[in-house]
Design a protein around this motif. Structure first.
Motif, PDB file in Angstrom:
ATOM      1  N   PHE A 127       0.843  -1.152   0.024  1.00 34.04           N
ATOM      2  CA  PHE A 127       0.042   0.039  -0.052  1.00 34.04           C
ATOM      3  C   PHE A 127       0.944   1.295  -0.115  1.00 34.04           C
ATOM      4  CE2 PHE A 127      -2.969   3.320   1.839  1.00 34.04           C
ATOM      5  CZ  PHE A 127      -4.019   2.922   1.105  1.00 34.04           C
ATOM      6  N   LEU A 129       2.545   2.588   2.793  1.00 34.28           N
ATOM      7  CA  LEU A 129       2.614   3.097   3.632  1.00 34.28           C
ATOM      8  C   LEU A 129       3.519   2.365   4.790  1.00 34.28           C
ATOM      9  CD1 LEU A 129       0.769   5.176   5.408  1.00 34.28           C
ATOM     10  CD2 LEU A 129      -0.361   3.419   6.521  1.00 34.28           C
ATOM     11  N   GLU A 144      -4.645   6.437   9.315  1.00 39.12           N
ATOM     12  CA  GLU A 144      -3.594   5.052   9.281  1.00 39.12           C
ATOM     13  C   GLU A 144      -4.472   4.056   9.750  1.00 39.12           C
ATOM     14  OE1 GLU A 144       0.488   7.436  10.518  1.00 39.12           O
ATOM     15  OE2 GLU A 144      -1.024   6.890  12.188  1.00 39.12           O
ATOM     16  N   ILE A 147      -6.103   2.609   6.748  1.00 40.57           N
ATOM     17  CA  ILE A 147      -5.080   1.703   5.947  1.00 40.57           C
ATOM     18  C   ILE A 147      -5.187   0.098   6.608  1.00 40.57           C
ATOM     19  CG2 ILE A 147      -2.810   1.351   5.261  1.00 40.57           C
ATOM     20  CD1 ILE A 147      -4.528   3.932   3.863  1.00 40.57           C
ATOM     21  N   THR A 167     -11.836   5.885   1.125  1.00 47.39           N
ATOM     22  CA  THR A 167     -11.011   6.883   0.791  1.00 47.39           C
ATOM     23  C   THR A 167     -11.747   8.015   2.171  1.00 47.39           C
ATOM     24  OG1 THR A 167     -12.190   7.884  -0.942  1.00 47.39           O
ATOM     25  CG2 THR A 167     -10.619   6.379  -1.399  1.00 47.39           C
ATOM     26  N   LEU A 170      -8.664   9.369   3.695  1.00 49.67           N
ATOM     27  CA  LEU A 170      -7.456   9.354   3.146  1.00 49.67           C
ATOM     28  C   LEU A 170      -7.176  10.471   2.479  1.00 49.67           C
ATOM     29  CD1 LEU A 170      -7.365   5.638   1.432  1.00 49.67           C
ATOM     30  CD2 LEU A 170      -6.653   6.379   3.896  1.00 49.67           C
ATOM     31  N   GLU A 171      -5.827  11.128   2.473  1.00 54.34           N
ATOM     32  CA  GLU A 171      -5.411  11.978   1.808  1.00 54.34           C
ATOM     33  C   GLU A 171      -5.236  11.571   0.093  1.00 54.34           C
ATOM     34  OE1 GLU A 171      -5.118  14.839   3.046  1.00 54.34           O
ATOM     35  OE2 GLU A 171      -4.861  14.830   5.243  1.00 54.34           O
ATOM     36  N   ARG A 173      -2.857  11.494  -2.080  1.00 53.26           N
ATOM     37  CA  ARG A 173      -1.727  10.614  -2.265  1.00 53.26           C
ATOM     38  C   ARG A 173      -2.174   9.136  -1.746  1.00 53.26           C
ATOM     39  NH1 ARG A 173       2.173   8.597   0.822  1.00 53.26           N
ATOM     40  NH2 ARG A 173       1.401   9.970   2.468  1.00 53.26           N
ATOM     41  N   GLU A 174      -2.656   8.779  -0.804  1.00 52.47           N
ATOM     42  CA  GLU A 174      -3.070   7.405  -0.160  1.00 52.47           C
ATOM     43  C   GLU A 174      -4.291   7.082  -1.274  1.00 52.47           C
ATOM     44  OE1 GLU A 174      -1.856   8.150   4.413  1.00 52.47           O
ATOM     45  OE2 GLU A 174      -3.889   9.151   3.556  1.00 52.47           O
ATOM     46  N   GLN A 177      -3.105   5.669  -4.337  1.00 52.74           N
ATOM     47  CA  GLN A 177      -2.299   4.362  -4.028  1.00 52.74           C
ATOM     48  C   GLN A 177      -3.390   3.453  -3.859  1.00 52.74           C
ATOM     49  OE1 GLN A 177      -0.071   5.332  -0.596  1.00 52.74           O
ATOM     50  NE2 GLN A 177       1.642   5.849  -1.720  1.00 52.74           N
ATOM     51  N   LEU A 178      -4.362   3.639  -3.428  1.00 56.45           N
ATOM     52  CA  LEU A 178      -5.522   2.762  -3.288  1.00 56.45           C
ATOM     53  C   LEU A 178      -6.323   2.308  -4.405  1.00 56.45           C
ATOM     54  CD1 LEU A 178      -7.705   1.008  -1.495  1.00 56.45           C
ATOM     55  CD2 LEU A 178      -8.835   2.960  -1.182  1.00 56.45           C
TER      56      LEU A 178
END
Length: 492
Positions: A127, A129, A144, A147, A167, A170-171, A173-174, A177-178
């Motif tokens: 992921f 992280l 977090e 995640i 999401t 989530l920011e 960027r995260e 990634q997801l």
């Protein structure tokens, strides 16, 4: 079809949550499931996950009818769900949570902690992280923890993966990634049900869309043929006006001023001010210190140093009770964990913040309380079977309205709203935005902490941006745009 749900109906306490709903899923597709809060999305998926039993209807999996009587049975059938509500044990580590109930052993006798930690690290690295598998969940941020919840579901090698608002915390960027992980799972033949109120996400990852409204099936169609506006209109059953109302109220005197507020390692030397009639935003990535700053301001945490001025006078806010007496209200980012008491009913939650407002000589005036609560239910358009309804039975949007309403009951002058529309549908968002603008127009002040930049830009007069516990700058007017906010939030 890998999955067919036919004629699904479900009622709770006599209230129909689902009525004759159909849903199907193809192998290797990402199928969006959308609707307002209370439309029945989560209930439908909880039936598939074995959490609820349908009152009527049939589930066909791989061409064969199945009866899913428990979450364990659902997992054995290859179905895994990532809940909107986090289901993690705070005093256990990341690795222990991932393998809870299916712990690895050596020779069937000894716990294989090393193996579980290694496998957890591999999943988290996928992921992108860098979390310590031995870190306690209680020490992680909300983002977090989300995640970890995702990694937990992915570790079960599911053929059907249900993502309920994955999401929301989530920011960008995260979240990206997801999305890459979702595309990878799709290529591997995993089927995904994707529930989200963030309509802009859907086109990039979803193939088809099913829309529910008031517990009924509205349509299932290819996603390419619908615009975001058309989806929103089908969800609410009416034409939506502009999402962000015009805020043209008069800006008044300074209500709050903060100088040099510090609580290491979360934030340091923060200065800002808020005036009456103003909506002030706080932007920043997860871990920037925004929530910690607000908790300290509200007296939930103790500051190491710094000064707080309220209406021009120095104050020491040592606990939330003192903050409430001054006129501050805090709608926290975790409405179920800290914003509401889930074991209580709607009325008790709404009057809990300041019981003195509905009491005399320390005795609750029941008639006065009932009148106040009914006024707020009508004013906030809260949908509930009655004021005595258990708060846990309300939809996410209506729960959030109760969180805000309790501060109205308390006659709040400065509202602190941390992620006020997290997990909220487009219809409820619009209502909450109108409330925020109304509060400002009435001469109150609002602080909005949000990870959604369009929300901050659409609502706020000024935006403060934080990076790693420090205030990087203040933006307003033409300078307040996504590019400038992200540059400051990332430390550029």
């Amino acid at each position: 079809m890998i999955l067919e749900m036919k004629g699904i109906s479900k009622a709770f306490y006599g209230v129909k949550a689902l009525q004759d709903v159909a849903f199907d899923l193809r192998k290797g597709e990402v199928h969006a499931l959308v609707g307002e809060n209370g439309a029945g999305k989560s209930t439908l998926m909880k039936i598939l996950a074995g959490i609820h039993a349908p009152d009527e209807g049939e589930i066909v999996l791989g061409g064969k009818p199945v009866a899913i009587g428990s979450p364990h049975q659902s997992q054995k059938l290859g179905i895994s769900i990532i809940h909107q509500e986090l289901n993690l044990i705070p005093h256990m580590s990341v690795a222990e949570n991932l393998f809870l109930g299916r712990e690895q052993t050596i020779a069937g006798l000894f716990s294989n902690k090393k193996g579980m930690v290694s496998q957890t690290k591999h999943l988290l690295d996928q992921f992108g992280l860098k979390l310590n598998p031995n870190e306690l969940i209680a020490r992680l941020s909300i983002g977090e923890r989300q995640i970890v919840e995702i990694a937990k579901a992915l570790s079960m090698d599911a053929e059907i993966l249900i993502m309920d608002e994955p999401t929301a915390v989530l920011e960008e960027r995260e979240a990206n990634q997801l999305f890459e992980l979702i595309r990878r799972f799709k290529r591997q033949g995993v089927s995904i049900v994707y529930i989200s109120h963030r309509l802009h996400e859907l086109k990039g990852i979803c193939d088809r869309i099913t829309i529910l409204r008031d517990g009924r099936h509205v349509t299932t169609t290819e996603l390419d043929g619908l615009s975001e506006r058309e989806i929103a209109n089908l969800m609410v059953g009416r034409e939506l006006k502009e999402m962000y109302p015009v805020h043209s109220g008069e800006i008044g005197e300074e209500l709050l001023k903060v100088e040099g507020l510090t609580r290491s390692p979360h934030f340091e030397d923060v200065d800002f001010h808020v005036r009456r009639g103003e909506i002030v935003g706080f932007a920043g990535l997860i871990g920037a210190g925004r929530t910690e700053l607000m908790r300290t301001l509200f007296g939930d945490w103790k500051a190491e140093r710094g000064s707080v001025y309220w209406k021009g006078e120095t104050v020491r806010i040592r606990n939330p009770e003192e903050a409430v007496k001054l006129g501050l209200g805090f709608a926290t980012e975790d409405r179920k964990g800290t914003g509401l008491v889930m074991e209580m009913n709607l009325t008790r939650n709404m009057t809990l913040a300041n019981p003195a407002k509905i009491s005399r000589w320390n005795l609750i005036r029941s008639r006065h309380e009932s009148r106040v609560v009914m006024e707020k239910i009508q004013e906030m358009n809260i949908k509930a079977s009655s004021p005595a309804a258990p708060i846990k039975n309300l939809s996410g949007g209506n729960q959030q309205k109760v969180v805000i309403a309790k501060w109205l009951v308390s006659e709040t002058e400065l509202f602190i709203m941390d992620e006020p529309t997290r997990g909220i549908d487009v219809g409820a968002r619009s209502e909450i935005y109108n409330l925020i603008v109304r509060f400002a127009a009435e001469g109150k002040a609002v602080i909005v902490v949000s990870s959604e930049l369009p929300e901050l830009l659409g609502l706020c007069d000024r935006i403060y941006v934080m990076h790693r516990g420090r205030l990087k700058g203040e933006l307003s007017g033409e300078e307040a745009n996504e590019q400038n906010i992200m540059a400051m939030a990332t430390g550029l």
